[in-house]
Design a protein around this motif. Structure first.
Motif, PDB file in Angstrom:
ATOM      1  N   THR A  58       1.027  -1.112   0.289  1.00 13.96           N
ATOM      2  CA  THR A  58       0.052  -0.097   0.064  1.00 13.96           C
ATOM      3  C   THR A  58       0.912   1.295  -0.071  1.00 13.96           C
ATOM      4  O   THR A  58       0.608   2.263  -0.700  1.00 13.96           O
ATOM      5  N   LEU A  59       1.909   1.330   0.861  1.00 15.36           N
ATOM      6  CA  LEU A  59       2.899   2.326   0.566  1.00 15.36           C
ATOM      7  C   LEU A  59       3.472   2.665  -0.661  1.00 15.36           C
ATOM      8  O   LEU A  59       3.218   3.791  -0.991  1.00 15.36           O
ATOM      9  N   LYS A  60       3.717   1.320  -1.338  1.00 16.72           N
ATOM     10  CA  LYS A  60       4.213   1.669  -2.623  1.00 16.72           C
ATOM     11  C   LYS A  60       3.148   2.429  -3.423  1.00 16.72           C
ATOM     12  O   LYS A  60       3.821   3.091  -4.482  1.00 16.72           O
ATOM     13  N   GLN A  61       1.895   1.960  -3.325  1.00 15.17           N
ATOM     14  CA  GLN A  61       0.916   2.394  -4.379  1.00 15.17           C
ATOM     15  C   GLN A  61       0.860   3.874  -3.924  1.00 15.17           C
ATOM     16  O   GLN A  61       0.856   5.094  -5.064  1.00 15.17           O
ATOM     17  N   VAL A  62       0.795   4.319  -2.740  1.00 13.99           N
ATOM     18  CA  VAL A  62       0.821   5.987  -2.304  1.00 13.99           C
ATOM     19  C   VAL A  62       1.881   6.495  -2.892  1.00 13.99           C
ATOM     20  O   VAL A  62       1.706   7.793  -3.413  1.00 13.99           O
ATOM     21  N   LEU A  63       2.954   6.053  -2.479  1.00 16.10           N
ATOM     22  CA  LEU A  63       4.284   7.051  -3.304  1.00 16.10           C
ATOM     23  C   LEU A  63       4.158   7.109  -4.748  1.00 16.10           C
ATOM     24  O   LEU A  63       4.752   8.128  -5.216  1.00 16.10           O
ATOM     25  N   PHE A  64       3.831   5.783  -5.375  1.00 15.72           N
ATOM     26  CA  PHE A  64       3.523   5.963  -6.746  1.00 15.72           C
ATOM     27  C   PHE A  64       2.588   6.887  -7.324  1.00 15.72           C
ATOM     28  O   PHE A  64       3.088   7.794  -8.174  1.00 15.72           O
ATOM     29  N   HIS A  65       1.592   6.933  -6.609  1.00 14.85           N
ATOM     30  CA  HIS A  65       0.623   7.831  -7.263  1.00 14.85           C
ATOM     31  C   HIS A  65       0.874   9.440  -6.838  1.00 14.85           C
ATOM     32  O   HIS A  65       0.447  10.400  -7.607  1.00 14.85           O
ATOM     33  N   ALA A  66       1.800   9.529  -5.877  1.00  8.71           N
ATOM     34  CA  ALA A  66       2.007  10.814  -5.545  1.00  8.71           C
ATOM     35  C   ALA A  66       3.246  11.124  -6.495  1.00  8.71           C
ATOM     36  O   ALA A  66       3.090  12.401  -7.025  1.00  8.71           O
ATOM     37  N   TRP A  67       4.132  10.272  -7.025  1.00  8.03           N
ATOM     38  CA  TRP A  67       5.032  10.520  -7.903  1.00  8.03           C
ATOM     39  C   TRP A  67       4.330  10.913  -9.465  1.00  8.03           C
ATOM     40  O   TRP A  67       4.458  11.849 -10.226  1.00  8.03           O
TER      41      TRP A  67
END
Length: 389
Positions: free
Chosen positions: A202-211
């Motif tokens: 989930t953290l990976k998803q959140v960081l990707f969407h911010a990028w």
């Protein structure tokens, strides 16, 4: 005649000759100095005379601006006071201690992958593939098959692998070197400095969407999936083209799960205790193996995730973000995250099935290579074509 400061009128011819030789010597020394140091005296002129710049040469860019490194996130000690905390598995306890942590430095990035805010509207499809550092063979197979960066029927396709850091410090050192080598060759790795575990997806998803919101805000469609799937990218592009109107509208399609319950069995990989979610129902969500969303929906998720507490099951979390925005995911018959679903007496590896689908979950690297070649075989003969659009 020699200058008066060398010889007076009563001086001998020898004095005049000495004066002339002195002037010649000084002149020669000065000429040698100019020839030797000419490139230092006129650095902006000499190189242009020697090698005229190519009109195709890349412009010299200023050095990248150093971004501030986020401070290490401190564990939340108060979770020890939560009822039943001591009886939870260690990985669940760790998640609860660091559930508030969302800011991690990027170890590898590709800021120019989409061309930034100005160039990203020209990217039709961005493949965002969740991968663990150790899965080198999977990434290589994807690069050579369905994840190729190319133009298909006028649509530009770009690829990214989303990774963290191997949980073992001993492995992390080697695997970080591997990822740097991959980045040097392919330029397709986004890596952040957090432990790459199942509960951190989930953290990976959140960081990707911010990028994505910062570096690729204009992308039309995003395909988000795991690195053990097979994707008929041609069909994904064709389907997305039929929904062109969704560019600035909500679209998320995949294998839809409705009215699913949290797993309360501790030995399960998907175990979620009531301390993390009291509700006995998940919101509707698409299976995390693979889903297609519009750029609009990807931006909605980025916005809503800022106010949705992290949850350990990443695909459910995306459903939570959509629910908060008042949106729903949809089902697509061509996305099979739990197997291709062929009749019992049929060959599950028959390329005629995969020619009609968008995605099938669970492929090993050699199967990706074989199937990609098979569905593009001009002589492939199949029965009646089934529409998936």
């Amino acid at each position: 005649m020699a200058p008066s400061w060398l010889c007076d009128k009563s001086a001998s011819p020898r004095c005049y000759r000495l004066g002339l030789w002195g002037l010649v010597t000084v002149g020669l020394l000065g000429l040698c100095y100019l020839l030797y140091h000419g490139d230092r005296l006129w650095p902006s002129v000499v190189p242009k005379l020697r090698t005229p710049p190519s009109p195709w040469a890349a412009p010299r860019l200023p050095p990248p601006r150093a971004l501030p490194t986020p401070a290490p996130c401190v564990a939340n000690a108060s979770v020890r006071d939560v009822s039943g905390f001591d009886k939870l598995p260690g990985h669940v306890q760790d998640f609860m201690r660091y559930q508030h942590c969302r800011s991690f430095p990027a170890l590898l990035s590709v800021p120019g992958k989409c061309g930034g805010p100005e160039g990203s509207p020209g990217i039709f499809l961005l493949l965002a593939i969740k991968s663990a550092p150790v899965n080198y063979e999977r990434r290589e197979a994807i690069r050579k098959t369905w994840g190729q960066e190319r133009a298909f029927e006028g649509a530009f396709i770009r690829r990214l692998f989303l990774v963290g850091v191997a949980p073992s410090a001993r492995d992390a050192k080697k695997l970080n070197r591997l990822l740097r080598l991959e980045q040097r060759e392919h330029g397709d790795v986004l890596q952040w400095d957090f432990r790459d575990t199942f509960f951190n997806l989930t953290l990976k998803q959140v960081l990707f969407h911010a990028w994505l919101e910062e570096r690729c805000p204009g992308v039309r469609f995003v395909f988000n999936g795991d690195d053990d799937i097979f994707v008929n990218t041609d069909n994904v592009v064709r389907f997305a083209m039929t929904t062109q109107g969704a560019r600035e509208q909500h679209l998320m399609v995949g294998q839809l799960f409705v009215n699913h319950r949290p797993v309360r069995l501790q030995r399960s990989k998907y175990f979620v205790p009531t301390q993390l979610l009291a509700s006995e129902r998940y919101p509707p969500y698409c299976g995390g193996g693979g889903m297609l969303m519009s750029g609009f929906t990807a931006r909605v998720i980025s916005r809503e995730s800022r106010n949705v507490e992290l949850f350990p099951i990443d695909d459910v979390y995306l459903g939570m973000c959509l629910e908060k925005a008042g949106l729903l995911p949809a089902s697509h018959a061509g996305i099979r995250t739990v197997g291709v679903g062929v009749p019992a007496n049929a060959d599950p590896f028959d390329p005629c099935y995969y020619r009609e689908l968008l995605l099938v979950h669970r492929f090993v690297p050699y199967e990706m290579a074989v199937m990609w070649q098979a569905i593009h075989e001009p002589r492939l003969l199949c029965g009646k074509r089934v529409s998936i659009f």
